[in-house]
Write a protein that holds these residues in place. Structure first.
Motif, PDB file in Angstrom:
ATOM      1  N   TYR A  24       3.303 -87.180  22.622  1.00  0.00           N
ATOM      2  CA  TYR A  24       2.663 -87.955  21.557  1.00  0.00           C
ATOM      3  C   TYR A  24       3.664 -88.805  20.786  1.00  0.00           C
ATOM      4  N   PHE A  25       4.912 -88.389  20.729  1.00  0.00           N
ATOM      5  CA  PHE A  25       5.928 -89.204  20.078  1.00  0.00           C
ATOM      6  C   PHE A  25       6.247 -90.431  20.925  1.00  0.00           C
ATOM      7  N   ARG A  26       6.397 -90.205  22.215  1.00  0.00           N
ATOM      8  CA  ARG A  26       6.848 -91.264  23.129  1.00  0.00           C
ATOM      9  C   ARG A  26       5.745 -92.284  23.437  1.00  0.00           C
ATOM     10  N   SER A  53      -7.632 -88.232  15.937  1.00  0.00           N
ATOM     11  CA  SER A  53      -6.585 -87.207  15.772  1.00  0.00           C
ATOM     12  C   SER A  53      -5.356 -87.496  16.616  1.00  0.00           C
ATOM     13  N   GLN A  54      -5.557 -87.967  17.838  1.00  0.00           N
ATOM     14  CA  GLN A  54      -4.402 -88.240  18.697  1.00  0.00           C
ATOM     15  C   GLN A  54      -3.537 -89.369  18.121  1.00  0.00           C
ATOM     16  N   PHE A  60       2.094 -89.443  12.650  1.00  0.00           N
ATOM     17  CA  PHE A  60       2.820 -88.387  11.924  1.00  0.00           C
ATOM     18  C   PHE A  60       4.189 -88.156  12.527  1.00  0.00           C
ATOM     19  N   LEU A  61       4.250 -88.115  13.841  1.00  0.00           N
ATOM     20  CA  LEU A  61       5.526 -87.861  14.519  1.00  0.00           C
ATOM     21  C   LEU A  61       6.523 -88.996  14.303  1.00  0.00           C
ATOM     22  N   ILE A  65       2.928 -90.942   7.598  1.00  0.00           N
ATOM     23  CA  ILE A  65       1.913 -89.983   7.180  1.00  0.00           C
ATOM     24  C   ILE A  65       0.634 -90.683   6.722  1.00  0.00           C
ATOM     25  N   LEU A  66       0.753 -91.683   5.874  1.00  0.00           N
ATOM     26  CA  LEU A  66      -0.445 -92.380   5.383  1.00  0.00           C
ATOM     27  C   LEU A  66      -1.188 -93.094   6.504  1.00  0.00           C
ATOM     28  N   ALA A  67      -0.454 -93.685   7.429  1.00  0.00           N
ATOM     29  CA  ALA A  67      -1.104 -94.341   8.575  1.00  0.00           C
ATOM     30  C   ALA A  67      -1.832 -93.307   9.422  1.00  0.00           C
TER      31      ALA A  67
END
Length: 135
Positions: A24-26, A53-54, A60-61, A65-67
């Motif tokens: 999910y980060f990449r 959510s995804q 988040f990663l 956070i707000l986005a």
């Protein structure tokens, strides 16, 4: 259960979470097609409580956070519940102390279920301020 087995299971879960987090980060789920799509939205055109959510996890990663919350506000409830549950389980395992886990109370379960259903309904109302809840 043996403490070594608990630690081993915890490590396996930790590795799985780390691997999924790396994916999910990449990769951005809104741009890459191998992430699962929401079947509720695909069949009905309505957002479920988990829609977005995804993309929120991806944001988040990356420290946005707000986005991430704009994609799904309910993920904040998920984070609070998961952190609380992990804290209780770790405290019980390593301090041999019994805690009254609020998540095992049926009233808590009904409150969380009510919040999830209400969120799913409200985010599909196409009138401000409910449009803010849509992913």
């Amino acid at each position: 259960m043996d403490i070594k087995l608990k630690i081993g299971i915890g490590l396996l879960i930790g590795l799985a979470v780390a691997f999924i987090s790396l994916l999910y980060f990449r990769f951005d789920p809104s741009e890459i097609g191998f992430f699962p799509k929401c079947p509720v939205y695909a069949f009905t055109g309505y957002y479920c409580s988990g829609c977005g959510s995804q993309r929120a996890i991806h944001e988040f990663l990356h420290g946005k956070i707000l986005a991430g919350l704009k994609h799904n506000f309910l993920i904040l409830l998920l984070a609070i519940v998961l952190l609380y549950d992990v804290f209780v389980k770790l405290a019980q395992t390593f301090f041999n102390k019994t805690f009254n886990n609020l998540l095992q109370n049926s009233k808590t379960t009904y409150i969380i279920l009510f919040m999830i259903i209400l969120f799913g309904i409200l985010r599909n109302i196409n009138v401000y301020p409910f449009t803010v809840l849509a992913p």
